[in-house]
Design a protein around this motif. Structure first.
Motif, PDB file in Angstrom:
ATOM      1  N   GLU A 159      30.706 -13.902  25.850  1.00  0.00           N
ATOM      2  CA  GLU A 159      31.937 -14.673  25.715  1.00  0.00           C
ATOM      3  C   GLU A 159      33.065 -13.851  26.339  1.00  0.00           C
ATOM      4  OE1 GLU A 159      32.457 -17.761  24.616  1.00  0.00           O
ATOM      5  OE2 GLU A 159      30.262 -17.892  24.503  1.00  0.00           O
ATOM      6  N   ASP A 214      36.000 -13.191  25.490  1.00  0.00           N
ATOM      7  CA  ASP A 214      36.834 -12.355  24.614  1.00  0.00           C
ATOM      8  C   ASP A 214      36.041 -11.225  23.953  1.00  0.00           C
ATOM      9  OD1 ASP A 214      35.297 -13.864  22.899  1.00  0.00           O
ATOM     10  OD2 ASP A 214      36.953 -14.412  21.564  1.00  0.00           O
ATOM     11  N   MET A 215      34.760 -11.134  24.243  1.00  0.00           N
ATOM     12  CA  MET A 215      33.998 -10.059  23.602  1.00  0.00           C
ATOM     13  C   MET A 215      34.477  -8.707  24.130  1.00  0.00           C
ATOM     14  SD  MET A 215      29.962  -9.058  23.604  1.00  0.00           S
ATOM     15  CE  MET A 215      29.222  -9.840  22.217  1.00  0.00           C
ATOM     16  N   PRO A 216      34.917  -7.828  23.218  1.00  0.00           N
ATOM     17  CA  PRO A 216      35.400  -6.531  23.688  1.00  0.00           C
ATOM     18  C   PRO A 216      34.278  -5.724  24.357  1.00  0.00           C
ATOM     19  CG  PRO A 216      36.169  -6.953  21.469  1.00  0.00           C
ATOM     20  CD  PRO A 216      35.144  -8.009  21.784  1.00  0.00           C
ATOM     21  N   TRP A 219      31.578  -3.982  22.262  1.00  0.00           N
ATOM     22  CA  TRP A 219      30.373  -4.660  21.760  1.00  0.00           C
ATOM     23  C   TRP A 219      29.419  -5.010  22.880  1.00  0.00           C
ATOM     24  CZ3 TRP A 219      29.934  -3.281  17.103  1.00  0.00           C
ATOM     25  CH2 TRP A 219      31.060  -3.133  16.296  1.00  0.00           C
ATOM     26  N   ARG A 234      27.644  -1.662  23.175  1.00  0.00           N
ATOM     27  CA  ARG A 234      26.795  -1.317  22.033  1.00  0.00           C
ATOM     28  C   ARG A 234      25.676  -2.335  21.786  1.00  0.00           C
ATOM     29  NH1 ARG A 234      27.994   2.301  18.371  1.00  0.00           N
ATOM     30  NH2 ARG A 234      27.011   0.979  16.804  1.00  0.00           N
ATOM     31  N   ASP A 235      26.060  -3.589  21.687  1.00  0.00           N
ATOM     32  CA  ASP A 235      25.083  -4.587  21.233  1.00  0.00           C
ATOM     33  C   ASP A 235      24.298  -5.221  22.382  1.00  0.00           C
ATOM     34  OD1 ASP A 235      25.987  -4.051  18.712  1.00  0.00           O
ATOM     35  OD2 ASP A 235      26.927  -5.999  18.350  1.00  0.00           O
ATOM     36  N   GLY A 249      23.095  -1.648  24.661  1.00  0.00           N
ATOM     37  CA  GLY A 249      22.404  -0.651  23.831  1.00  0.00           C
ATOM     38  C   GLY A 249      22.940   0.762  24.019  1.00  0.00           C
ATOM     39  N   THR A 289      25.011   3.116  22.459  1.00  0.00           N
ATOM     40  CA  THR A 289      25.673   3.226  21.160  1.00  0.00           C
ATOM     41  C   THR A 289      26.470   4.515  20.982  1.00  0.00           C
ATOM     42  OG1 THR A 289      23.629   4.111  20.248  1.00  0.00           O
ATOM     43  CG2 THR A 289      23.987   1.742  19.999  1.00  0.00           C
ATOM     44  N   LYS A 321      31.744   4.486  19.873  1.00  0.00           N
ATOM     45  CA  LYS A 321      31.734   4.123  18.455  1.00  0.00           C
ATOM     46  C   LYS A 321      32.778   3.099  18.057  1.00  0.00           C
ATOM     47  CE  LYS A 321      28.471   7.055  17.479  1.00  0.00           C
ATOM     48  NZ  LYS A 321      27.144   6.609  17.906  1.00  0.00           N
ATOM     49  N   PHE A 322      32.456   2.397  16.989  1.00  0.00           N
ATOM     50  CA  PHE A 322      33.379   1.462  16.350  1.00  0.00           C
ATOM     51  C   PHE A 322      34.018   2.166  15.158  1.00  0.00           C
ATOM     52  CE2 PHE A 322      33.511  -1.718  12.740  1.00  0.00           C
ATOM     53  CZ  PHE A 322      34.704  -2.316  13.122  1.00  0.00           C
ATOM     54  N   GLY A 323      35.353   2.313  15.200  1.00  0.00           N
ATOM     55  CA  GLY A 323      36.021   2.953  14.064  1.00  0.00           C
ATOM     56  C   GLY A 323      37.021   2.049  13.387  1.00  0.00           C
ATOM     57  N   CYS A 324      37.705   1.200  14.169  1.00  0.00           N
ATOM     58  CA  CYS A 324      38.757   0.369  13.574  1.00  0.00           C
ATOM     59  C   CYS A 324      38.823  -1.013  14.206  1.00  0.00           C
ATOM     60  CB  CYS A 324      40.110   1.056  13.700  1.00  0.00           C
ATOM     61  SG  CYS A 324      40.723   1.116  15.403  1.00  0.00           S
ATOM     62  N   SER A 335      40.821  -2.085  16.325  1.00  0.00           N
ATOM     63  CA  SER A 335      42.190  -2.539  16.580  1.00  0.00           C
ATOM     64  C   SER A 335      43.044  -1.510  17.304  1.00  0.00           C
ATOM     65  CB  SER A 335      42.863  -2.908  15.262  1.00  0.00           C
ATOM     66  OG  SER A 335      42.140  -3.919  14.607  1.00  0.00           O
ATOM     67  N   ASP A 344      24.267   2.525  14.666  1.00  0.00           N
ATOM     68  CA  ASP A 344      23.629   2.532  15.994  1.00  0.00           C
ATOM     69  C   ASP A 344      22.177   2.055  15.962  1.00  0.00           C
ATOM     70  OD1 ASP A 344      25.986   3.718  16.870  1.00  0.00           O
ATOM     71  OD2 ASP A 344      25.198   5.750  16.603  1.00  0.00           O
ATOM     72  N   GLN A 382      18.925   0.086  16.116  1.00  0.00           N
ATOM     73  CA  GLN A 382      18.527  -1.153  16.767  1.00  0.00           C
ATOM     74  C   GLN A 382      17.059  -1.404  16.473  1.00  0.00           C
ATOM     75  OE1 GLN A 382      19.860   0.036  20.667  1.00  0.00           O
ATOM     76  NE2 GLN A 382      21.630  -1.301  20.547  1.00  0.00           N
ATOM     77  N   TYR A 385      22.753  -9.773  13.447  1.00  0.00           N
ATOM     78  CA  TYR A 385      23.932  -9.019  13.010  1.00  0.00           C
ATOM     79  C   TYR A 385      24.698  -9.844  11.982  1.00  0.00           C
ATOM     80  CZ  TYR A 385      22.996  -6.311  17.266  1.00  0.00           C
ATOM     81  OH  TYR A 385      22.418  -5.536  18.245  1.00  0.00           O
ATOM     82  N   TRP A 423      30.165  -8.734  17.278  1.00  0.00           N
ATOM     83  CA  TRP A 423      31.423  -9.421  17.583  1.00  0.00           C
ATOM     84  C   TRP A 423      31.386 -10.872  17.115  1.00  0.00           C
ATOM     85  CZ3 TRP A 423      36.280  -9.015  18.286  1.00  0.00           C
ATOM     86  CH2 TRP A 423      37.027  -9.985  18.974  1.00  0.00           C
ATOM     87  N   MET A 466      34.801   7.601   8.995  1.00  0.00           N
ATOM     88  CA  MET A 466      35.079   7.036  10.319  1.00  0.00           C
ATOM     89  C   MET A 466      34.025   5.998  10.709  1.00  0.00           C
ATOM     90  SD  MET A 466      37.510   7.052  12.391  1.00  0.00           S
ATOM     91  CE  MET A 466      38.496   8.489  12.143  1.00  0.00           C
ATOM     92  N   ARG A 489      36.742  -2.233   9.515  1.00  0.00           N
ATOM     93  CA  ARG A 489      37.613  -1.280   8.817  1.00  0.00           C
ATOM     94  C   ARG A 489      38.346  -1.972   7.669  1.00  0.00           C
ATOM     95  NH1 ARG A 489      36.756   3.313   7.732  1.00  0.00           N
ATOM     96  NH2 ARG A 489      36.225   3.655   9.909  1.00  0.00           N
ATOM     97  N   ASN A 536      44.002  -1.375   7.759  1.00  0.00           N
ATOM     98  CA  ASN A 536      43.407  -0.607   8.836  1.00  0.00           C
ATOM     99  C   ASN A 536      44.179   0.716   8.928  1.00  0.00           C
ATOM    100  OD1 ASN A 536      42.002   0.144  11.295  1.00  0.00           O
ATOM    101  ND2 ASN A 536      41.632  -2.037  11.659  1.00  0.00           N
ATOM    102  N   PHE A 537      43.916   1.457   9.990  1.00  0.00           N
ATOM    103  CA  PHE A 537      44.545   2.780  10.090  1.00  0.00           C
ATOM    104  C   PHE A 537      46.028   2.722  10.441  1.00  0.00           C
ATOM    105  CE2 PHE A 537      40.045   4.278  10.993  1.00  0.00           C
ATOM    106  CZ  PHE A 537      39.881   4.868   9.747  1.00  0.00           C
TER     107      PHE A 537
END
Ligand code: FES
Ligand code: FES
Lengths: 153, 759
Positions: A18, A20-22, A25, A28-29, A32, A34, A37-40, A42, B240, B242, B248, B304, B376, B458, B698-699
């Protein structure tokens, strides 16, 4: 679903996603990869940082539609075998605690150090403070960056 | 004495730390399961606290983290050696940044005589056969140091015996060199050459530990084993994982604790591209314990889509008892609670009478906000409930056995049907001791009929945590003519962790006041300690150093205020209050017992290293605090300044006495990290809530300390050959009160509330 072309760590990929998929992802998804990392999600923490066309980018807020055709480097592609001067310095001063934020920290430093290869401690503070580390490894990150600079990052 | 009917059992079954069972299992299962050659491998099973049942059948379950699979060797044991001389050491504790995958195996290797560079570390799955695996309470080394040593010492003695037999000499002629046994005449046999023979040796009843002067790794700077994986992005954290065919999930949980779904409109969510299904999860009952919270889950093709679908759900919730909760109202309720007498948990002398007769009376009420863990890596887990009823879980968990039990309970299966693989943890801090997220993944996998990874955003993490409790504490002291306290009253109010596990808990009990309140180390004749009412409106849990956070703060900050009121030097006053050297066996009936000499030792060391008493610029101050927790003593001396209402921390000196030091580097890094953690608590944000729901998301609203705000931190490790204490947690409590003392000195204003808001 639209298809986007990305060159990631030297390899070309056509990804269906899509718009809008960042990028986070997608990496990562879908691909593969990985290490990013996903932390926030935003743009607050920097755990997801990669290089897009050579510039540091928070991949959690970069829609894939906006980076189509770009050259992306992730932590997996920073060096062939973990021997980038920052990676070596990180090992030498035992920077990582849990390690989760460190790929973002390293990608960030690798980005701004292209313009500031001989940073002062204040430069490091100014450029690196946007990346959060809950384990509190900041003092060692700074030490490792200065060490890598000394050795010619 | 209870002994197992198996070869090589040398100790009775027990759950006590420091006791374990060693088995020679070389000729059991390994004949079948290893690719390294039948009968040729030396393998020791080292177990603590396991039962005969657990040993009866040994599924082959230890899993390597990372890339050790090429070894073709997956033992469910602690020590193994192959013919090539590779040593395999199982780490049964979870790695979350404390470096346990370096420190624990290094202890075993040292006792064994192994070359660290030829050791491979395997990560244990969750199973009782590995003894206690709950990686919290700063216990991995303080409770198990001798276990790890015994594992190594047993292997060493069997290797020595194997060499003696091979050479037809007495064991006394053989000595352990590095990774080989040496005969007095200079002959050597390597571990690989000895493995097969060692496997036939009797397990020694009580192997001797090596003297300290033979240690090569313990007490040194041990390089992180997993550094390369961390800096190349190849370390596998829970998030991570898979699994082939994996889906998901993201979950919409009630914003208010105890809210039940009233209605769901999932049409918009189902319309999101990549969303496969919407699954209702039953709400938890009270007490919540480790249950899944419940709610509405979105199952999708990627994270997502799951997040997007979840955000598109329209859910209304039934009323909950906690709808009226807000941070402000809770603080007001606790304030009221500590204004009146609570339940006295300990009393000596007559505090009230002594206060009446005092020259000066000082009173203060301290507050700390509700705090999140915010590792984190947010909570997440992957589960696969298979058609045969078994379940595999991959999770960043501090408590794989608890996860296994909780998942089994939720699925209604025997725990033996559940395998929990422990990944790297992107931080834990106590959050990942609570396996509610593992239960969610298992229930969703069961519903979806496929492997499912559930990922918390988060916002999910900050709004549905097992929070560190908010607290209010009232302190009152009467000072005599010489400025020393003649009376001391401490009332503590906070919703305790017990409220997460039992209904009807209305405040802390006597045990909850042991972390530095009723067993505080000051010599004062008239004292009273009271537990005061407080109701939980969220799941309350343990966060790095637990109640020591608020108790270490109030007690130390109050002493600094008393010194100030008495016009005395804060460090001298603190040391005098701690008084003569003594082991406080009266107030610590069981080990660990606070030794005041060691507490004063770290306080003096921190002060000396910081240059306590030197002239500081105007607006600057220095504060000091010391606290005993998790068997260790930590003191912080903090140099800070206040300019235009802004606090700046210039330098922190941290002295730690954790007894025998195993890994100097990780002790230092834990203290550095604790400084950042403590300063985040002191200077940043608490969790905010209105209308029953947490608004912090969030942060941006739960900010973490940044690099630019991080002071130069110097860690000073005390030399000691006493038993090891904990390291992960005890560095947190003294930081905030030492900063409060510095601000008091700089401005004359006491700090009584965390996070600090100077007006
Ligand atoms: S995950 Fe992208 S900035 Fe935090
Ligand atoms: S090392 Fe754990 S978050 Fe940075």
């Amino acid at each position: 679903m639209p298809t986007y072309t990305l060159t990631v760590n030297g390899q070309e990929h056509a990804v269906e996603a899509e718009p809008d998929m960042p990028l986070l992802w997608v990496l990562r998804d879908i691909l593969g990869l990985t290490g990013t990392k996903f932390g926030c999600g935003s743009a607050f923490c920097g755990a997801c940082e990669v290089h897009v066309d050579g510039a540091v980018q928070r991949s959690c807020v970069a829609p894939v539609s906006g980076v189509s055709g770009s050259v992306v480097t992730t932590i997996e592609g920073l060096s062939e075998d973990g021997t980038h001067p920052l990676q070596l310095a990180w090992n030498e001063v035992n920077v990582p605690q849990c390690g989760y934020c460190q790929s973002g920290q390293i990608m960030r430093a690798a980005g701004w150090m292209k313009d500031t290869p001989n940073p002062t401690a204040a430069d490091v503070d100014a450029n690196q403070s946007s990346n959060l580390c809950r384990c509190g490894t900041y003092q060692r990150i700074k030490e490792a960056i200065l060490l890598a600079a000394e050795k010619g990052a | 004495m209870y002994g197992l009917e198996l070869a090589g059992v040398i100790e009775p079954r027990t759950n006590l730390p420091g006791q374990l069972t060693v088995l020679n299992v070389s000729r059991r299962r390994f004949l079948k399961t290893t690719a390294l050659g039948a009968g040729s491998v030396f393998v020791l099973g080292v177990f603590s606290g396991c039962s005969q049942d657990n040993l009866a059948d040994w599924p082959d379950r230890a899993e390597p983290i990372g890339s050790l699979e090429e070894a073709g060797f997956k033992p469910n044991v602690f020590v193994g050696i192959n013919e090539a001389g590779d040593v395999f050491l199982v780490c049964s504790r979870s790695e979350m940044g404390q470096g346990i995958r370096s420190s624990v195996p290094a202890i075993i290797a040292d006792e064994m005589g192994a070359d660290w560079d030829r050791c491979h570390i395997l990560q244990a799955t969750g199973h009782p056969r590995f003894g206690n695996q709950n990686t919290d309470g700063s216990r991995s080394i303080r409770n198990h140091f001798d276990d790890w040593r015994k594992a190594g010492a047993t292997a060493r003695e069997m290797l020595l015996a194997a060499a003696a037999q091979t050479w037809s000499v007495t064991p006394g002629d053989c000595s352990m060199a590095v990774h080989e046994v040496r005969h007095a005449d200079g002959r050597t046999l390597g571990f690989g050459e000895l493995a097969a023979t060692a496997a036939t040796m009797a397990v020694p009843a009580s192997p001797a530990f090596r003297p300290r002067n033979e240690w090569r790794y313990i007490g040194t700077e041990i390089q992180g084993r997993d550094n390369k994986a961390f800096v190349t992005g190849s370390a596998t954290y829970g998030v991570d994982v898979q699994v082939e065919g994996m889906l998901y999930a993201a979950i919409k949980r009630s914003p208010v604790l105890g809210g039940r779904v009233a209605s769901v409109d999932d049409s918009a969510a189902r319309a999101v591209s990549g969303v496969r299904d919407i699954v209702r999860l039953n709400e938890h009952t009270f007490p919540p314990a480790f249950q899944a919270l419940g709610g509405v889950a979105v199952i999708a093709d990627n994270t997502w889509a799951a997040f997007k679908g979840r955000d598109a759900l329209q859910v209304t919730w039934e009323a909950s008892d906690h709808d009226g909760w807000s941070t402000g109202a809770q603080r007001a309720a606790m304030d009221e609670s500590v204004r009146a007498p609570g339940t006295t948990v300990r009393e000596a002398g007559d505090t009230d009478a002594a206060t009446v007769g005092a020259t000066q009376v000082v009173e203060a009420t301290y507050h700390i906000a509700m705090l999140p863990h915010a590792p984190m890596e947010p909570p997440n887990a992957t589960a696969w409930v298979k058609a045969d009823g078994t379940c595999e879980v991959w999770a960043p968990t501090q408590a794989p056995q608890t996860a296994r039990g909780s998942v089994a309970g939720a699925l209604g299966v025997d725990p033996e049907a559940v395998t929990v693989h422990v990944t790297f943890l992107g931080g834990g801090f106590g959050r990942k001791s609570k396996p509610d997220y593992c239960v969610e993944a298992a229930l969703l996998s069961q519903a979806a009929g496929a492997p499912v990874k559930v990922t918390w955003s988060r916002e999910d993490d900050l709004r549905h945590d097992y929070y560190h409790p908010p607290s209010a504490q009232y302190m009152r002291a009467g000072l005599g003519a010489d400025g020393a306290p003649v009376s001391w009253l401490h009332r503590s109010s906070f919703p305790p962790i017990g409220s997460t596990f039992s209904n009807g808990v209305t405040g802390p009990g006597a045990r909850d006041l042991l972390s530095g309140v009723s067993n505080m180390p000051y010599v004062i004749s008239n004292v009273r300690f009271e537990a005061c009412r407080a109701i939980a409106h969220q799941r309350i849990g343990w966060l790095r150093s637990v109640y020591n956070i608020h108790h270490g703060f109030s007690v130390n900050a109050f002493v600094a205020e008393l010194a100030h009121a008495a016009g005395r030097d804060a460090k001298d006053y603190l040391l005098e209050l701690i008084g003569p050297d003594r082991e406080m066996t009266d107030l610590f009936p069981r080990p660990p017992v606070l030794d005041t000499a060691r507490l004063k030792g770290v306080i003096r060391r921190a002060a000396d290293e910081a240059g306590w008493g030197r002239e500081l610029p105007t607006g600057h101050g220095m504060g000091i605090a010391g606290h005993f927790s998790f068997s260790s003593y930590v003191a912080h001396a903090v140099h800070a300044s206040v300019e235009n209402g802004q606090v700046r921390v210039h330098r922190v000196d941290c002295a730690v006495d954790c007894g025998t030091a195993v890994n100097l580097d990780r002790i230092r890094s834990q203290m550095e990290g604790a400084t950042v953690f403590g300063l985040t608590i002191a200077l940043k944000d608490g969790i905010e809530a209105t209308d029953g729901a947490v608004t912090t998301g969030n942060f941006d609203t739960y900010r973490l300390l940044t690099m630019a705000e991080t002071p130069e931190t110097h860690v000073h490790i005390m030399d000691s050959d006493l038993p090891s204490g904990g390291v992960g947690e005890p560095g947190v409590p003294p930081l905030a009160p030492a900063l409060a003392g510095a601000i008091l000195q700089a401005t004359g204003q006491p700090v009584r509330s965390l996070p600090i808001r100077l007006t």
